[in-house]
Design an enzyme around this catalytic site. Sequence first.
Site, PDB file in Angstrom:
ATOM      1  N   ALA A 238       0.820  -1.210   0.000  1.00 49.58           N
ATOM      2  CA  ALA A 238       0.000   0.000   0.000  1.00 49.58           C
ATOM      3  C   ALA A 238       0.857   1.265   0.000  1.00 49.58           C
ATOM      4  O   ALA A 238       2.088   1.216   0.098  1.00 49.58           O
ATOM      5  CB  ALA A 238      -0.942  -0.012   1.199  1.00 49.58           C
ATOM      6  N   HIS A 239       0.172   2.404  -0.072  1.00 52.91           N
ATOM      7  CA  HIS A 239       0.885   3.685  -0.201  1.00 52.91           C
ATOM      8  C   HIS A 239       1.731   3.990   1.033  1.00 52.91           C
ATOM      9  O   HIS A 239       1.383   3.674   2.158  1.00 52.91           O
ATOM     10  CB  HIS A 239      -0.071   4.834  -0.506  1.00 52.91           C
ATOM     11  CG  HIS A 239      -1.179   5.040   0.479  1.00 52.91           C
ATOM     12  ND1 HIS A 239      -2.205   5.907   0.249  1.00 52.91           N
ATOM     13  CD2 HIS A 239      -1.431   4.493   1.685  1.00 52.91           C
ATOM     14  CE1 HIS A 239      -3.028   5.903   1.273  1.00 52.91           C
ATOM     15  NE2 HIS A 239      -2.585   5.048   2.159  1.00 52.91           N
ATOM     16  N   ASN A 240       2.889   4.579   0.751  1.00 56.78           N
ATOM     17  CA  ASN A 240       3.833   5.046   1.777  1.00 56.78           C
ATOM     18  C   ASN A 240       4.525   3.927   2.542  1.00 56.78           C
ATOM     19  O   ASN A 240       5.193   4.187   3.549  1.00 56.78           O
ATOM     20  CB  ASN A 240       3.147   5.993   2.771  1.00 56.78           C
ATOM     21  CG  ASN A 240       2.531   7.198   2.097  1.00 56.78           C
ATOM     22  OD1 ASN A 240       1.314   7.312   2.013  1.00 56.78           O
ATOM     23  ND2 ASN A 240       3.365   8.083   1.582  1.00 56.78           N
TER      24      ASN A 240
END
Length: 341
Positions: A238-240
């Site tokens: 997922a993001h980050n």
Amino acid sequence: MPSIRLADLAQQLDAELHGDGDIVITGVASMQSAQTGHITFMVNPKYREHLGLCQASAVVMTQDDLPFAKSAALVVKNPYLTYARMAQILDTTPQPAQNIAPSAVIDATAKLGNNVSIGANAVIESGVELGDNVIIGAGCFVGKNSKIGAGSRLWANVTIYHEIQIGQNCLIQSGTVVGADGFGYANDRGNWVKIPQIGRVIIGDRVEIGACTTIDRGALDDTIIGNGVIIDNQCQIAHNVVIGDNTAVAGGVIMAGSLKIGRYCMIGGASVINGHMEICDKVTVTGMGMVMRPITEPGVYSSGIPLQPNKVWRKTAALVMNIDDMSKRLKSLERKVNQQD
């Protein structure tokens, strides 16, 4: 088909040769399927009894196993590691011609290094930079201003969104998507409001990513995959998320946003890891682990109930469901016993 003299192979592998160095090796095979011209390897002494039936022309083994050899042998300290290296030398994976397919669509502003290969129907958008010896498979998409380092390869139908950076000597298998929007939304009285994902994905050198894995771009900061990381098929990053150098992620793993994983970790298949927390260096999570809290000490971690016969599992599940009540009853009994004393 590649071929090499056994003596030359021994020299490249820094192995001690026992037997005829002029034997020609044409491939690597298992002990059970090996034929004349093949080299195999033995990593466990329990397979010594099979050496008499093995038809390989040579076997990679340790010094302790050498007395049981029935053919030429290469003696090394780590047969499995040596197997990996000799498999690279004798690799038969098809290599594309160093050319650009007529049906490839390449923006005039893209910068291509030397000996770049681009397959049929691939799309290379504006501002893209491809280093020397990059291979872009058929049907790939590389978005605006993305950079792919020298010696990296995308197999067919890989999608690289805009502003993505991929290091040198990386390998990405078919169907993988790098840089799609992360799952970022704000709630307005029951309605979801999309948050534009303006971060990037930064992938280091020598990274390998399996088929149909998805790595989302950052919301504000970047999603980062460190050097030497290996990620199996069908993983969701997922993001980050930040994954430290030389960490291994097995198939089907799901990582929630803003997770930070240290270096030299191993994440077992089908594990699920919560976001907005950290896992320190040198952590192993066994298969189907559910990681809900930070891990601050190196070591091996597990969760869940291993497979049991259904009747046994039902009893185990019932005990787990009632453990809080049983704990209260036990404490009550302890108090009564203490009062009697």
